[in-house]
Design an enzyme around this catalytic site. Structure first.
Site, PDB file in Angstrom:
ATOM      1  CE  LYS A 267      -3.391   2.677   2.842  1.00  0.00           C
ATOM      2  NZ  LYS A 267      -4.302   2.636   4.042  1.00  0.00           N
ATOM      3  CG  ASP A 272      -5.755   8.033   4.259  1.00  0.00           C
ATOM      4  OD1 ASP A 272      -6.834   8.348   3.432  1.00  0.00           O
ATOM      5  OD2 ASP A 272      -6.160   6.769   4.724  1.00  0.00           O
ATOM      6  CE  LYS A 279      -7.032   8.741   7.613  1.00  0.00           C
ATOM      7  NZ  LYS A 279      -7.789   7.686   7.897  1.00  0.00           N
ATOM      8  CG  ASP A 291      -2.183   5.391   4.675  1.00  0.00           C
ATOM      9  OD1 ASP A 291      -2.097   4.471   5.298  1.00  0.00           O
ATOM     10  OD2 ASP A 291      -3.285   5.605   3.847  1.00  0.00           O
ATOM     11  CG  ASP A 350     -10.445   7.440   5.771  1.00  0.00           C
ATOM     12  OD1 ASP A 350      -9.481   7.414   5.265  1.00  0.00           O
ATOM     13  OD2 ASP A 350     -10.634   7.665   7.159  1.00  0.00           O
ATOM     14  CD  GLU A 352      -6.798   5.049   1.946  1.00  0.00           C
ATOM     15  OE1 GLU A 352      -7.923   5.133   2.602  1.00  0.00           O
ATOM     16  OE2 GLU A 352      -5.811   4.885   2.389  1.00  0.00           O
ATOM     17  NE  ARG A 354     -10.890  -1.879   3.127  1.00  0.00           N
ATOM     18  CZ  ARG A 354     -11.681  -1.917   4.514  1.00  0.00           C
ATOM     19  NH1 ARG A 354     -12.998  -2.697   4.501  1.00  0.00           N
ATOM     20  NH2 ARG A 354     -11.111  -1.455   5.479  1.00  0.00           N
TER      21      ARG A 354
HETATM   22  N1  BES Z   1      -4.638   4.636   6.432  1.00  0.00           N
HETATM   23  C1  BES Z   1      -5.840   4.216   7.190  1.00  0.00           C
HETATM   24  C2  BES Z   1      -5.551   3.322   8.396  1.00  0.00           C
HETATM   25  C3  BES Z   1      -4.631   3.789   9.511  1.00  0.00           C
HETATM   26  C4  BES Z   1      -5.336   4.385  10.410  1.00  0.00           C
HETATM   27  C5  BES Z   1      -3.328   3.688   9.465  1.00  0.00           C
HETATM   28  C6  BES Z   1      -4.507   4.787  11.551  1.00  0.00           C
HETATM   29  C7  BES Z   1      -2.740   4.280  10.553  1.00  0.00           C
HETATM   30  C8  BES Z   1      -3.164   4.741  11.532  1.00  0.00           C
HETATM   31  C9  BES Z   1      -6.805   3.684   6.236  1.00  0.00           C
HETATM   32  O1  BES Z   1      -6.955   3.944   4.902  1.00  0.00           O
HETATM   33  C10 BES Z   1      -8.121   3.919   6.738  1.00  0.00           C
HETATM   34  O2  BES Z   1      -8.553   5.258   6.741  1.00  0.00           O
HETATM   35  N2  BES Z   1      -8.860   2.843   7.427  1.00  0.00           N
HETATM   36  C11 BES Z   1     -10.315   3.092   7.917  1.00  0.00           C
HETATM   37  C12 BES Z   1     -11.396   2.010   7.267  1.00  0.00           C
HETATM   38  C13 BES Z   1     -12.650   2.385   7.650  1.00  0.00           C
HETATM   39  C14 BES Z   1     -13.167   3.741   6.901  1.00  0.00           C
HETATM   40  C15 BES Z   1     -13.461   1.154   7.057  1.00  0.00           C
HETATM   41  C16 BES Z   1     -10.092   2.883   9.231  1.00  0.00           C
HETATM   42  O3  BES Z   1      -9.569   2.042   9.816  1.00  0.00           O
HETATM   43  O4  BES Z   1     -10.878   3.780   9.939  1.00  0.00           O
HETATM   44 ZN    ZN Z   2      -5.017   4.443   4.336  1.00  0.00          ZN
HETATM   45 MN    MN Z   3      -8.009   5.667   4.998  1.00  0.00          MN
END
Ligand code: BES
Ligand code: ZN
Ligand code: MN
Length: 502
Positions: A267, A272, A279, A291, A350, A352, A354
């Protein structure tokens, strides 16, 4: 500005070598000596030849010094600092090594390294005796010294480490691991106004060129060449030029067509914001230059192969895009088509990671015939909720492989925990209008890291697949041990260790 990483590494990286002189000349050229203190019942300094020589050289009885510090328990990482002035020697460090196991040597080495960080000390370190722990020792000495700054006035000093003993091979091997992790950290710490997908592609190109090993080759896909990569485009088109990139690096030495082929998908989100599903709270966005930590770890690990030369064929696929908020950003409710044709209803922009990984995994499965398909991603906040920042979440159906990777993780200092792919939760991926909904929101199973893994699994075909969710381990919230606050470089050492074991 450090747009060229290679020169920066040379500026900062502390030199490590080993030395095995048996006499007092050993101390003529160093400014500090580190002596281990183990503990049986009470802290004790072993009467090694080195300690005897040091006593003769300095006229200091270390056990008398030790007795002056009754509160010192020799717990791993505790240090007594003895100032002196004999020749060039200005410090003796008595370093607690606890039970002298892997974990304790790592702590003790990091602690010693931190004592001399930002100085030009020349440190003779005698913390380990046998070969077994030298790699742990050296890697911790180097990594705890990591610095990143973009201050306009740079007066950086770096220490030099001389490891006491006949350990040339071990020191070299440890340096490969540490240097690769150092590079991963440089890539992660670089801010996103510099680091876009094109920048990452250029870094990768210069790393491949600098490796001077013709077994490493690189191809970059952009623009029309990405037209089938619907996930990467949907995310990456949110950002104006230079837009998304697929960086494909291959390590295929002569004869490798008969070896196992490992494809690693990373990734590489260079920032992000969350996209339209912005966010919140906004403080959560601060760390999001990290990220791309999965892609960075895969990149450095692949480059390290040029030096380690294991008998394995490797393809690295770095899925690079910015998840920005703009008029060309994708919307919640959009339906996209991934590589290979699977359609996906986008629920929350958010999620993104996957989407870009799905294209990489499907492409690997359809075009590259991997024996092992690996992905590394800062994928879900839920991974951190479940395991904290010390263990990464590892998902695979192959328990023997999981066990093996678990052990390697403990050895290299990057720990992983085998998590379950819970089949009962799969129904949450159903969508009314597409093949899948991408956040598993049809039912609420409250297992965000697991359902993200189940989503990815839809794209791996019948391959032997391992997914690492490094959202927790990829960044450190504290400046301690081997890490500074920020990118840790997690998975670099794990991947190198595993690739070298195949
Ligand atoms: N990059 C984030 C995950 C993340 C969060 C990495 C904190 C490092 C620290 C990812 O893209 C994300 O935003 N995931 C969301 C998914 C949800 C919207 C289903 C999450 O984990 O809140
Ligand atoms: Zn992310
Ligand atoms: Mn994200």
């Amino acid at each position: 500005m450090p747009t060229k990483l290679s020169s920066k590494i040379i500026d900062f990286y502390p030199a490590v070598s080993c030395i095995n002189l048996k006499n007092e000349k050993l101390f003529a050229d160093v400014t500090a000596v580190a002596i281990p203190v183990g503990t049986d019942e009470k802290p004790k300094i072993a009467k090694t030849a080195l300690v005897k020589n040091l006593t003769t050289f300095t006229n200091i009885d270390l056990n008398i010094e030790l007795a002056n510090w009754p509160e010192f328990t020799a717990k791993a990482g505790e240090i007594i600092e003895i100032p002196l002035s004999v020749g060039k020697l200005t410090r003796i460090y008595l370093v607690g090594i606890g039970e002298a196991n892997l974990e304790d040597i790592r702590k003790a080495s990091a602690s010693l390294s931190r004592k001399v960080k930002g100085t030009d000390a020349k440190v003779l370190s005698a913390l380990v005796e046998g070969k077994d722990l030298v790699e742990t020792n050296v890697a911790a000495l180097v990594l705890a010294n990591y610095q990143f700054n973009m201050k306009s006035e740079k007066k950086l000093k770096r220490p030099t480490f001389l490891v006491y003993g006949d350990f040339k091979n071990e020191v070299e091997r440890a340096s490969i691991f540490a240097k690769a992790t150092w590079r991963t950290r440089d890539l992660i710490h670089t801010p996103s106004n510099i680091k876009n997908p094109l920048w990452l592609a250029n870094q990768a190109k210069s790393m491949v060129a600098a490796s001077k090993n013709s077994a490493l080759t690189i191809k970059i896909k952009s623009g029309a060449a990405l037209k089938e990569f619907g996930g990467l485009l949907a995310v990456g088109n949110s950002s104006p030029k230079p837009g998304p990139r697929l960086i494909e690096i291959s390590y295929s030495p002569k004869g490798s067509s008969n070896w196992s082929h490992v494809v690693m998908v990373g990734k590489g989100i260079t920032f992000d914001t969350g996209g339209v599903s912005l966010k919140r709270p906004y403080e959560f966005m601060i760390g999001m230059k990290s990220d791309m930590a999965g892609a960075a770890a895969i990149l450095s690990a692949t480059i390290a192969m040029a030096e380690l030369k294991p008998k394995v064929k490797i393809t690295a696929l770095l899925m690079c895009a910015e998840n920005a908020l703009s008029g060309t950003a994708q919307r919640p409710s959009d339906v996209i088509k991934h590589y290979g044709g699977t359609t996906v209803e986008v629920i929350n922009t958010d999620a993104e990671g996957r989407l870009v990984l799905a294209d990489g995994l499907a492409y690997a499965d359809e075009e590259l015939d991997p024996d092992y398909l690996i992905d590394v991603a800062t994928l879900t906040g839920a991974a951190t909720l479940g395991l904290g920042r010390q263990y990464a979440a590892m998902y695979t159906r192959d328990s023997a492989l999981a066990k093996k990777i678990h052990v390697i993780g403990n050895n290299v200092g990057e720990k992983v925990w085998h998590m379950p792919l819970i089949d009962d939760y799969e129904v949450a991926l159903e969508s009314d209008i597409a093949d899948l909904n991408h956040t598993a929101d049809k039912y609420d199973f409250s297992a965000g890291s697991v359902t993200a893994a189940l989503f990815l699994e839809k794209f791996v075909g019948k391959r032997k697949w391992v997914h690492f969710d490094i959202a927790g381990t990829g960044r450190s919230e504290v400046d301690a041990g081997e890490n500074i606050k920020g990118g840790t470089g997690f998975a670099t050492r794990l991947l190198i260790g595993w690739l070298d074991s195949i």
